[in-house]
Design a protein around this motif. Structure first.
Motif, PDB file in Angstrom:
ATOM      1  N   PHE A  30       0.720  -1.339  -0.145  1.00 46.63           N
ATOM      2  CA  PHE A  30       0.021  -0.463   0.281  1.00 46.63           C
ATOM      3  C   PHE A  30       1.378   1.132  -0.068  1.00 46.63           C
ATOM      4  O   PHE A  30       1.733   1.062  -0.126  1.00 46.63           O
ATOM      5  N   GLU A  31       0.464   2.442  -0.999  1.00 49.57           N
ATOM      6  CA  GLU A  31       1.311   3.648  -0.214  1.00 49.57           C
ATOM      7  C   GLU A  31      -0.398   4.514  -0.065  1.00 49.57           C
ATOM      8  O   GLU A  31      -1.098   4.508  -0.469  1.00 49.57           O
ATOM      9  N   THR A  32      -0.227   5.043   0.874  1.00 51.21           N
ATOM     10  CA  THR A  32      -1.286   5.953   1.435  1.00 51.21           C
ATOM     11  C   THR A  32      -0.937   7.449   1.243  1.00 51.21           C
ATOM     12  O   THR A  32       0.401   7.615   1.893  1.00 51.21           O
ATOM     13  N   ARG A 231       0.120  -4.320 -10.696  1.00 52.09           N
ATOM     14  CA  ARG A 231      -1.470  -3.099 -10.778  1.00 52.09           C
ATOM     15  C   ARG A 231      -0.999  -2.302  -9.857  1.00 52.09           C
ATOM     16  O   ARG A 231      -1.940  -2.475  -8.894  1.00 52.09           O
ATOM     17  N   GLU A 232      -0.858  -0.919  -9.988  1.00 52.28           N
ATOM     18  CA  GLU A 232      -1.780   0.036  -9.442  1.00 52.28           C
ATOM     19  C   GLU A 232      -3.415   0.487  -9.115  1.00 52.28           C
ATOM     20  O   GLU A 232      -3.021   1.517 -10.060  1.00 52.28           O
ATOM     21  N   ILE A 233      -3.803   0.108  -7.962  1.00 45.71           N
ATOM     22  CA  ILE A 233      -5.413   0.980  -8.285  1.00 45.71           C
ATOM     23  C   ILE A 233      -4.993   2.354  -7.250  1.00 45.71           C
ATOM     24  O   ILE A 233      -5.020   2.788  -5.950  1.00 45.71           O
ATOM     25  N   ALA A 282       0.028   3.471 -18.845  1.00 41.73           N
ATOM     26  CA  ALA A 282       1.563   2.891 -18.253  1.00 41.73           C
ATOM     27  C   ALA A 282       2.025   2.986 -17.244  1.00 41.73           C
ATOM     28  O   ALA A 282       2.581   4.158 -17.132  1.00 41.73           O
ATOM     29  N   LYS A 283       2.023   1.847 -16.422  1.00 45.42           N
ATOM     30  CA  LYS A 283       2.604   3.038 -15.049  1.00 45.42           C
ATOM     31  C   LYS A 283       4.494   3.934 -14.888  1.00 45.42           C
ATOM     32  O   LYS A 283       5.769   3.023 -16.044  1.00 45.42           O
ATOM     33  N   GLU A 284       4.836   4.664 -14.214  1.00 39.99           N
ATOM     34  CA  GLU A 284       5.637   4.998 -14.972  1.00 39.99           C
ATOM     35  C   GLU A 284       6.617   4.895 -13.875  1.00 39.99           C
ATOM     36  O   GLU A 284       6.089   4.553 -12.797  1.00 39.99           O
TER      37      GLU A 284
HETATM   38 MG    MG Z   1       3.473   3.816  -6.463  1.00 41.52          MG
END
Ligand code: MG
Ligand code: ADP
Length: 496
Positions: A30-32, A231-233, A282-284
């Motif tokens: 997680f990133e919060t 994948r990052e939601i 696409a993710k940087e």
């Molecule tokens: Mg991130």
């Protein structure tokens, strides 16, 4: 970034496998983003209050007008220190602000001021119960940064506007290791972190207003394989959506793999209307952001005595409070964790005990009957119609033998509905005192014995269980007013 992945890989070694989904192990990190509760912004004096007319709270610094310079808000640093102390992290004596460069209309400077190589909060962990199992999620870091503005899509005129009121609102971005192994564990982590930041007062926790937003990084793999592609939601702002989004994402990734496709690293958004996640871009990689130290800001230096002063001002933390309940009141670790779900709940329990309640009984009532009713009405303990003092009195009357269980429930009901407010007065009014008149009780006992010769004979023949039937009959005949323990004793004597 492959270096980061290798580090994660090594750290996952020996960690338990979670529940498998169709044969796949789920990995979540997680990133919060927690907005900090300072009155003014992280690098300017503009107000952070929510809900003002667009662009009325964006000063020259937030608008990135030429010639303006950022000035660090001490209150934001103090809140970072608090978080570090609460999570058992290292508070860096010297950390560095960096420019994260990207183009977006809600970012007039063309870069976000953040921390990259040296964050202010390093390491630490968050522990919580998942059902009755204790989990610990390790933190990588928490860094200070500024929030961006907001795009407003004014559908009625077919245009988009930019509101920079949010630009420069202080944030702590709190990053975990990929330690979570199920949706339930991820949601439980987020709830625990939410509890901590609100408990120590660094964030108002209002998820609807965006004060506490989570990005969930999700990947799946067959047990024993190396970490899968994540994948990052982005921006999950309710626990319910969080659960739906992660569940959907897990199923989607498994389908992809089962269909012979590869999961590509991507940033995705959850659509609550369709219940689906969809790739946004696409993710940087960090290289895309061309990070470099911000020349306008000196390194953030935190002296040891500042940390000590903040430590002295910290409230008792939920973890410490739960430990105290176990140590001083003999509660189970699980019950103690339940009672420390919020500061208000813990306060309520403390007050009930102060009012004379046996701690274990008070805990049972709060986490049982009370929690059930609060949930049913979707209200918090603050709005409970039964005060801690009243619950304390009720529990006292249970402990001293005045109230058998079903009578206690009637009193609780009367308190809850407002039918009465004083425990003893309700007991009096409802005639709930246990049958103290042994004359009346004696008569009932004799009658029950006479009418239930079969049970009596069985008991006398050594079948202990037969006594339960007799006790039940006496309780019934007394209208629930007899004390079951007393009845058992009296029966044993009579039948002895
Ligand atoms: Mg991130
Ligand atoms: P970035 O900063 O580019 O988003 P990081 O490597 O710092 O990427 O990781 C961000 C988050 O993703 C962290 O919370 C980390 O735990 C999580 N994460 C990393 N690898 C995986 C993976 N394979 N599966 C799930 N989560 C992961």
């Amino acid at each position: 970034m492959s270096e980061t992945v290798n580090t994660f890989e090594a750290q996952q070694h020996g960690r338990p496998t979670g529940p498998l989904v169709r044969g796949y192990e789920v990995i979540i990190g997680f990133e919060t983003h927690a907005q900090l509760s300072t009155a003014s912004k992280i690098f300017s004096r503009a107000s952070t209050a929510f809900g003002a007319e667009p662009n009325t709270q964006a000063c020259a610094v937030d608008l990135a007008l030429p010639g303006t310079l950022p000035v660090m808000n001490k209150g934001a640093v103090e809140r970072a220190i608090k978080l570090g102390l609460a999570l058992g992290s290292h508070v860096a004596p010297r950390s560095v602000f960096a420019r994260k460069n990207y183009f977006y209309p809600d970012l007039p400077k063309g870069y976000q001021i953040s921390q990259f190589e040296i964050p202010v909060v390093q390491g630490g962990s968050v522990s919580f119960f998942l059902g009755e199992e204790k989990k610990t999620v390790r933190l990588v870091r928490a860094h200070l940064e500024e929030d961006a503005g907001k795009s407003l899509h004014e559908d009625f005129i077919g245009q988009s506007g930019i509101d920079l009121n949010r630009a420069g609102t202080p944030l702590l971005e709190i990053v975990t290791e990929p330690d979570m192994r199920s949706t339930a564990e991820a949601v439980a982590y987020a709830k625990e972190l939410h509890k901590i930041v609100t408990w120590i007062g660094i964030c108002d926790g209002n998820m609807q207003e965006g004060s506490f937003r989570c990005d969930a990084n999700v990947s799946v793999r067959k047990p024993g394989e190396k970490l899968g592609t994540r994948r990052e939601i982005k921006n999950l702002n309710s626990f319910k959506f969080m659960q739906q989004a992660i569940d959907y994402e897990i199923r989607w990734q498994i389908e992809e793999i089962e269909d012979g496709r590869k999961v590509e690293q991507a940033t995705v958004l959850f659509n609550p209307d369709t219940g689906e996640t969809r790739a946004m871009r696409a993710k940087e990689d960090s290289a895309d952001y061309r990070y470099f130290p911000d020349p306008d800001l000196p390194p953030l230096v935190i002296a040891a005595d500042w940390i000590e002063r903040v430590r002295g001002e910290m409230p008792e933390l939920p973890r410490a409070m739960a430990e105290r309940y176990v140590r001083d009141h003999g509660l189970s670790e699980y019950d103690a964790a339940q009672l420390t779900q919020s500061l208000a709940l813990a306060q309520y329990f403390d007050d009930a005990v102060k009012a004379g309640a046996t701690p274990k009984l008070a805990s049972n009532w709060i986490t049982g009957e009370m929690a059930r009713r609060l949930n049913a009405q979707e209200i918090g303990i603050e709005a409970a119609p039964v005060s801690a003092l009243q619950l304390g009195q009720l529990v006292k009357r249970i402990a001293d033998g005045t109230l058998p269980n079903n009578a206690a429930r009637q009193v609780f009901e009367a308190l809850w509905t407002g039918e009465g407010s004083d425990v003893d007065a309700i007991i009096e009014a409802k005639d709930l005192k246990p049958m103290a008149d042994t004359g009346a009780l004696d008569a009932i006992l004799d009658e029950v014995i006479a009418k239930n010769q079969k049970n009596v004979n069985e008991y006398r023949a050594g079948k202990e269980k037969a006594l339960n039937g007799l006790v039940g009959q006496v309780m019934k005949a007394s209208g629930g007013k007899a004390n079951p323990a007393q009845v058992t004793e009296l029966l044993k004597t009579k039948l002895g």
